[in-house]
Design a protein around this motif. Structure first.
Motif, PDB file in Angstrom:
ATOM      1  N   THR A 161      -4.619  -0.815  -3.479  1.00 57.87           N
ATOM      2  CA  THR A 161      -4.967  -1.390  -4.781  1.00 57.87           C
ATOM      3  C   THR A 161      -3.751  -1.871  -5.553  1.00 57.87           C
ATOM      4  O   THR A 161      -3.902  -2.519  -6.589  1.00 57.87           O
TER       5      THR A 161
ATOM      6  N   PHE B 297       0.835  -1.195   0.000  1.00 55.68           N
ATOM      7  CA  PHE B 297       0.000   0.000   0.000  1.00 55.68           C
ATOM      8  C   PHE B 297       0.870   1.244   0.000  1.00 55.68           C
ATOM      9  O   PHE B 297       2.059   1.203   0.322  1.00 55.68           O
TER      10      PHE B 297
ATOM     11  N   TYR C 260      -9.868   6.928   2.981  1.00 57.97           N
ATOM     12  CA  TYR C 260      -9.228   7.980   3.761  1.00 57.97           C
ATOM     13  C   TYR C 260      -9.455   7.752   5.251  1.00 57.97           C
ATOM     14  O   TYR C 260     -10.527   7.335   5.683  1.00 57.97           O
TER      15      TYR C 260
ATOM     16  N   THR D 103       0.559   5.632   1.012  1.00 54.41           N
ATOM     17  CA  THR D 103      -0.219   6.630   1.742  1.00 54.41           C
ATOM     18  C   THR D 103       0.129   8.006   1.208  1.00 54.41           C
ATOM     19  O   THR D 103       1.263   8.268   0.807  1.00 54.41           O
TER      20      THR D 103
ATOM     21  N   ASP E 242      -4.012   3.438   0.275  1.00 58.92           N
ATOM     22  CA  ASP E 242      -4.322   2.838  -1.019  1.00 58.92           C
ATOM     23  C   ASP E 242      -3.644   1.476  -1.128  1.00 58.92           C
ATOM     24  O   ASP E 242      -2.428   1.376  -1.286  1.00 58.92           O
TER      25      ASP E 242
ATOM     26  N   LEU F  65      -4.706   9.259   2.847  1.00 58.22           N
ATOM     27  CA  LEU F  65      -5.181   8.221   1.940  1.00 58.22           C
ATOM     28  C   LEU F  65      -4.394   6.934   2.178  1.00 58.22           C
ATOM     29  O   LEU F  65      -3.164   6.946   2.211  1.00 58.22           O
TER      30      LEU F  65
ATOM     31  N   LYS G 199      -9.159   1.060  -0.569  1.00 60.10           N
ATOM     32  CA  LYS G 199      -8.655   2.403  -0.841  1.00 60.10           C
ATOM     33  C   LYS G 199      -9.604   3.413  -0.214  1.00 60.10           C
ATOM     34  O   LYS G 199     -10.741   3.562  -0.645  1.00 60.10           O
TER      35      LYS G 199
END
Length: 280
Positions: A101, A81, A145, A83, A99, A97, A143
């Motif tokens: 994905t 991930f 916040y 950030t 993330d 954030l 994904k």
């Protein structure tokens, strides 16, 4: 391989022994060994399944082949991930954030919901927040916040992602240290209802973080000082709000003026509220 034997060995005074073991490990070529024992190999999920068999040869060149055993290697998730800080998101500063994905599998495929589940553990000050058990990310499970609730003064805090295949339970996890800067914020309300204790607006209390110097003053419309405070907690947040009283008791309903002088812990002065494009 230790279970390989020569049946009826010694019958009629004739003895024989296995002298060679040939493994077909499913790669398309055989591996020969000349002593009893185990063999180690590494299988990758992207070539799965593998058809494995064992051929034995005796000293008299007799042979036999075992039944084929099929080995299926499941893809292993590879969590990862990134950030990103985004202080302009709704809710103010301190929103990050997360993330995931970019996570993949040993097959090289994407590891996305609903086939894979995402569990986050986010260090926030003195607490570890579990997502989705404690809170939900603002977005999707892979994904979204997260808004940090504690004062973070240029600290490295841990964030972990556990990625699991929903069908077979295979999982792996990764942890990273995320740099969280302290974030400057001060929001001032524009009304209060002293008699309504259930509304959350029974006192005039600005909301903020990371303040080092803070002074709130309340004046009447003639410029007379009615009340003031400089109280901050360990997070640099205002703790004491005006309850609509002065030294003379409860003030009448009407219009009153506030004035705030504040500086954040990094030395940046508070520039006031932005209302209709103007700082006040």
């Amino acid at each position: 391989i230790h279970n390989s034997t020569v049946p009826d060995d010694g019958t009629g005074g004739i003895f024989s022994e296995i002298t060679r073991w040939e493994w077909d490990l499913g790669y398309g070529s055989s591996t020969q060994i000349y002593y009893p024992g185990n063999i180690d190999t590494c299988y990758m999920s992207y070539d799965s399944p593998y058809d494995v068999s064992l051929k034995v040869i005796t000293d008299s060149n007799c042979t036999d082949i075992s039944e084929i055993t099929t080995i299926k290697v499941l893809p292993t998730p590879i969590p990862d991930f990134v950030t990103n800080l985004n202080g302009s998101l709704p809710g103010g500063n301190g929103v990050y954030l997360f993330d995931g994905t970019i996570s993949t599998t040993t097959n090289g495929d994407s590891a996305l919901p609903p086939a894979y589940s995402y569990e986050w553990t986010i260090e926030d000050g003195n607490y570890f927040i579990n997502v989705p058990d404690d809170v939900q990310l603002d977005g999707r499970e892979d994904k979204g916040y997260y808004s940090y609730n504690s004062l973070i003064n240029d600290a490295w805090l841990q964030a972990c992602l556990k990625l699991e295949n929903v069908d077979n339970g295979c999982w792996d996890s990764i942890c990273k240290d995320v740099r969280i800067d302290h974030f400057n914020n001060l929001i001032v309300p524009n009304f209060m209802y002293p008699t309504d204790q259930s509304s959350g607006a029974s006192e005039f209390l600005p909301k903020g973080k990371s303040l080092g110097i803070y002074r709130l003053q309340i004046f009447d419309k003639f410029g007379n000082l009615l009340w003031e405070t400089s109280d901050l907690d360990e997070n640099g947040s205002p703790t004491t709000g005006w309850d609509g009283t002065s030294l003379d008791g409860e003030v009448p309903q009407g219009t009153y003026v506030w004035r705030i002088k504040a500086t954040y812990i990094d030395g940046e002065p508070w520039k006031g509220m932005l209302i209709d494009g103007k700082r006040v």
